[in-house]
Enzyme design. Structure first.
Site, PDB file in Angstrom:
ATOM      1  N   GLU A   1      36.967  40.037  37.327  1.00 45.32           N
ATOM      2  CA  GLU A   1      35.556  39.757  36.504  1.00 45.32           C
ATOM      3  C   GLU A   1      35.975  38.611  35.525  1.00 45.32           C
ATOM      4  OE1 GLU A   1      33.757  43.443  35.228  1.00 45.32           O
ATOM      5  OE2 GLU A   1      33.438  44.013  37.342  1.00 45.32           O
TER       6      GLU A   1
ATOM      7  N   GLU B   1      34.054  46.617  43.628  1.00 36.40           N
ATOM      8  CA  GLU B   1      33.763  47.630  42.908  1.00 36.40           C
ATOM      9  C   GLU B   1      32.359  48.003  43.032  1.00 36.40           C
ATOM     10  OE1 GLU B   1      34.268  47.173  38.551  1.00 36.40           O
ATOM     11  OE2 GLU B   1      36.233  46.517  38.804  1.00 36.40           O
TER      12      GLU B   1
END
Length: 493
Positions: free
Chosen positions: A189, A285
């Site tokens: 991320e 995810e």
């Protein structure tokens, strides 16, 4: 894992989470399901259960982590596990000697990966975070309980050397045929404060280029990808960049939470319109929410959520990784109580959550998807002809409909044509009264530190409810499902 601040969620945060298919809110109290056991099917690989996320990598050395992984392995088709922080200083991988030369230590890395492989699970290697000795911004904010370092390397030659040494060690230890079956994902991320390079995108792309080339210099068969962004960010830009720079890329990865399938479809379309239309897509995810909410991640709500998500994402993604398989997890600190709304399928002390039972039940689905209409149903067929159907009654947390009324039980009238004579009907249930330890935990007064006997009681209460036998007449049966209930029905010749 996603952070509460600084993120962009295409799902509109909780509103997106709860805005599932309108069919889930059909006003009728009876849902008619009609299908044919001999109908032509379409391939239905179990893309939702091949990979799971976990807490940061050092936790894989703990007995309770490995116990929970054993539970997961027995209940699902897991093949890969992804964790943050394989380069965190707690693993002692990298330091500099007095002359400024790199010193590598892969002792804990070996113990972590040996433990996974001994359980029949391969690493999905997230390459990060930054070792202290390479941190270009040592005084920058460090997030999470374990204070990860989010900075670019202060010296790219040293970073390249670390990646090469790491990859070469893995190949030497496990063999190229084995390591070539793993995945290597560059960082986590970088579009939010897991990465503090400025500007974020350009500096991450530089990190990616260096990392991907360093890996491939060890062996071109090693698979590398990214950008591992939150909320499906940067995908077109990433693919344009690697194409322009001729950087290696073997897969696209990103994250989505809540109502994920619209985001999954968006990414699939972005890949299809890129220079790499056949590139594999891994949602590394996903979960129902980014928040720790006991009425969501600890609740039977997760059964209908997962079933609906699997149905709607089928055919759009190669693998999707639930975050996480266990509440052996320390991003917000040491776990204080078994049920706090953690992301895991298994609560502290090895207590199965409803979400764990949902995965175990949905594992029973077949490898061919059969037509069954647009309702809350997912119909499949196994190779031996067994028909397996998932049915669910989606309801918001607290069972409230959008108009404020209370969700009600649904009666499913199921008709299956061309079933062999003597077909046996077996079903498994997940709802407030089946496979749900929360009721027992509430009855105990929700103790922060359950006693040994209480833990055993909770483990038993959280176990998947025993199978039931269902009567069928001329291929027909009826099943009532309460709000937030999931049923998996097996029709075996």
């Amino acid at each position: 894992m996603h952070m509460k601040k600084g993120r962009r969620l295409a799902t509109g945060l909780l509103a997106g989470l709860l805005a599932l298919a309108p069919a889930a809110w059909a006003e009728t109290e009876t849902v008619a399901i009609a299908m044919d056991a001999r109908a032509s099917g379409t391939p239905f690989p179990h893309f939702w259960e091949q990979m799971f996320g976990s807490g940061h990598a050092v936790l894989a050395l703990r007995d309770d982590y490995r116990r929970d992984l054993d539970m997961l392995r027995q209940a699902t088709g897991v093949r890969y596990v992804r964790a943050h922080g394989i380069f965190n200083d707690e693993l002692g991988v990298f330091e500099l000697d007095k002359q400024g030369k790199p010193v590598y230590n892969f002792s804990y890395v070996d113990q972590i990966y040996d433990g996974l492989l001994a359980r029949g699970v391969k690493p999905f290697v997230e390459l990060g975070f930054m070792p202290e000795a390479l941190d270009s911004k040592p005084h920058a904010q460090k997030v999470f309980f374990y204070k990860l370092r989010a900075s670019p390397p202060r010296n790219y030659a040293l970073w390249d050397g670390l990646i090469k040494a790491f990859a070469q060690h893995l190949v030497d230890r496990y063999g190229i045929d084995e390591v070539a079956s793993w995945y290597f994902e560059v960082w986590n991320e970088p579009d939010i404060p897991f990465w503090n390079g400025k500007p974020a995108q350009a500096t991450y792309f530089k990190l990616y280029d260096h990392t991907a080339r360093a890996l491939k210099s060890v062996d071109p068969r090693l698979r590398v990808g990214g950008p591992a962004t939150s909320a499906v960010a940067w995908i077109p830009e990433f693919l344009q960049h690697v194409h322009a720079r001729k950087s290696p890329v073997d897969f696209v990865s990103t994250h989505a939470y809540g109502n994920v399938c619209p985001d999954v479809k968006k990414v699939r379309e972005q890949i299809a319109s890129s220079a790499y239309p056949a590139l594999p897509f891994i949602l590394s995810e996903f979960n129902a929410t980014i928040y720790t909410r006991t009425d969501i991640t600890d609740a039977p709500y997760m059964g209908p959520y997962l079933a609906s998500t699997i149905r709607d994402c089928a055919g759009l993604v190669d693998m999707m990784s639930f975050w996480t398989f266990s509440d052996v997890f320390e991003e917000q600190g040491v776990v204080k109580t078994p049920f706090y709304g953690g992301y895991g399928l298994i609560a502290e002390r090895g207590i199965p959550k409803p979400s764990f039972n949902a995965f175990a039940m949905l594992h029973k689905l077949g490898e061919q998807r059969l037509p069954a209409g647009d309702g809350p149903v997912l119909a499949t067929r196994r190779e031996d002809g067994t028909v397996v159907i998932a049915l669910w009654n989606y309801a918001r947390p607290a069972h409230a409909k959008p108009d404020g009324s209370v969700a009600t039980p649904k009666r499913f009238d199921v008709t299956v044509a061309h079933l062999p004579t003597g077909t046996a009907a077996t079903l498994w249930r997940l709802d407030a009264g089946h496979g749900n330890a929360n009721t027992a935990f509430d009855a105990m007064g929700r103790p922060a530190y359950p006693g040994i006997d209480q833990i055993k009681t909770l483990q038993q209460a959280g176990s998947m409810a025993p199978a039931e036998t269902q009567s069928m007449h001329d291929g027909k049966l009826s099943i009532e499902i309460p709000p937030q209930g999931l049923v998996v029905l097996e029709l075996k010749p």
